[in-house]
Design a protein around this motif. Sequence first.
Motif, PDB file in Angstrom:
ATOM      1  N   LEU A  37     -14.955  -1.999   0.781  1.00 45.49           N
ATOM      2  CA  LEU A  37     -13.284  -2.646   1.742  1.00 45.49           C
ATOM      3  C   LEU A  37     -13.462  -3.542   1.885  1.00 45.49           C
ATOM      4  CD1 LEU A  37     -10.505  -1.394   2.219  1.00 45.49           C
ATOM      5  CD2 LEU A  37     -11.432  -0.468   3.974  1.00 45.49           C
TER       6      LEU A  37
ATOM      7  N   SER B   2      -7.045  -6.002   3.804  1.00 48.39           N
ATOM      8  CA  SER B   2      -6.196  -7.383   3.200  1.00 48.39           C
ATOM      9  C   SER B   2      -5.837  -7.837   4.689  1.00 48.39           C
ATOM     10  CB  SER B   2      -4.473  -6.626   3.322  1.00 48.39           C
ATOM     11  OG  SER B   2      -4.491  -5.367   4.507  1.00 48.39           O
TER      12      SER B   2
ATOM     13  N   ASN C  56      -6.840  -4.886  -1.091  1.00 46.47           N
ATOM     14  CA  ASN C  56      -5.214  -3.994  -1.393  1.00 46.47           C
ATOM     15  C   ASN C  56      -4.398  -3.984  -0.736  1.00 46.47           C
ATOM     16  OD1 ASN C  56      -3.655  -2.087  -1.570  1.00 46.47           O
ATOM     17  ND2 ASN C  56      -4.591  -0.133  -0.831  1.00 46.47           N
ATOM     18  N   GLU C  57      -4.435  -5.156  -0.712  1.00 45.80           N
ATOM     19  CA  GLU C  57      -2.387  -6.398  -0.125  1.00 45.80           C
ATOM     20  C   GLU C  57      -1.355  -6.173  -0.716  1.00 45.80           C
ATOM     21  OE1 GLU C  57      -1.767  -8.256   2.710  1.00 45.80           O
ATOM     22  OE2 GLU C  57      -3.310  -9.470   2.317  1.00 45.80           O
ATOM     23  N   SER C  58      -0.933  -5.305   0.218  1.00 46.38           N
ATOM     24  CA  SER C  58       0.499  -4.371  -0.106  1.00 46.38           C
ATOM     25  C   SER C  58       1.749  -5.558   0.656  1.00 46.38           C
ATOM     26  CB  SER C  58       1.199  -3.302   0.752  1.00 46.38           C
ATOM     27  OG  SER C  58      -0.047  -3.573   2.988  1.00 46.38           O
TER      28      SER C  58
ATOM     29  N   SER D 230      -4.435  -6.639   8.463  1.00 48.73           N
ATOM     30  CA  SER D 230      -5.010  -5.087   8.591  1.00 48.73           C
ATOM     31  C   SER D 230      -5.940  -5.427   9.767  1.00 48.73           C
ATOM     32  CB  SER D 230      -5.935  -4.004   6.817  1.00 48.73           C
ATOM     33  OG  SER D 230      -7.066  -5.035   7.059  1.00 48.73           O
TER      34      SER D 230
ATOM     35  N   GLU E 136      -5.450   1.671   3.043  1.00 53.50           N
ATOM     36  CA  GLU E 136      -5.969   1.100   2.481  1.00 53.50           C
ATOM     37  C   GLU E 136      -7.516   1.531   2.301  1.00 53.50           C
ATOM     38  OE1 GLU E 136      -4.501  -3.089   3.870  1.00 53.50           O
ATOM     39  OE2 GLU E 136      -6.674  -3.039   4.167  1.00 53.50           O
TER      40      GLU E 136
END
Length: 280
Positions: A115, A118, A78-80, A121, A131
């Motif tokens: 998980l 990212s 989940n790369e923001s 993170s 995430e």
Amino acid sequence: MDKIIWRNNAPYAVCLSHDVDRVTKQWYHYLVYCRKGIGSQIKSLGEKFRGDEPYYNFYKIAELEKSYGVKSTFFFLNESHRELSVNFIGRYKINDTRVIKAIKDLDADGFEIGLHGSYYSFNQCDLLKKEKDVLESIIGHPVISTRQHFLNKDDSTWKIHSKIGIKYDSTVGNKKTTGENLPIFPYYTDTGILEMPITVMDTVSMSDGAEERRIVDACRSVADRGGLIMLNFHQRQLRPTEYYYVVDTYKQLIEMGLKDGAMFGRVCDIGKYVESIRKG
């Protein structure tokens, strides 16, 4: 951790895992990968035009593994962070409809959803927890296994994992070389996280028969010592159109383990087993 006696006195254990970094092959990938062979890129592009997205091959992998009677862990990213760099351009969104469908379908079919923290993170507790929360909201139950993106970690990483409820990690490894010289048994960190070092990640070259044999030999070294063979093959590379030797190596290692009577398990299965014998 000392030598482990695997379930049913299996000679060693095998854990299959996949980092899910990208789910759509971008136009620039075709240009860059032409160096691997123009013919394979033409075939790949043809598959894409026919609606068979080269990187969205979760179901093909699932069917392959089930044909052998084994299952794996898929680590979703989940790369923001946004940045004009190859590390960030073209990443998927975790709330994309097709991504959610794959996550839910794999989870329902008995594959573990883990998980894939990212890029930044590994030392940001709030970010990694967010995430994890998002991924748990998709599957409706706790996520207990992780691997940090790019194998990024520092002295705070395992502390963060422990704080947010992660139990099992597989971040320790090499990006360009095999890991038969790393610890071959899962071991507990000072924060209580059970670490499972990577034996082979598919960022190691597998482009011909000689390299394929080198990978198998590295895993045989771990097997002969009774350890855990931890495999990390990105789902986008398990595509014979472009990565014949990667797919063939993956099959060879599964077949080797089955022939030898190895214990197979997802990351959570290996973790729970080690916990059970530790408490026992």
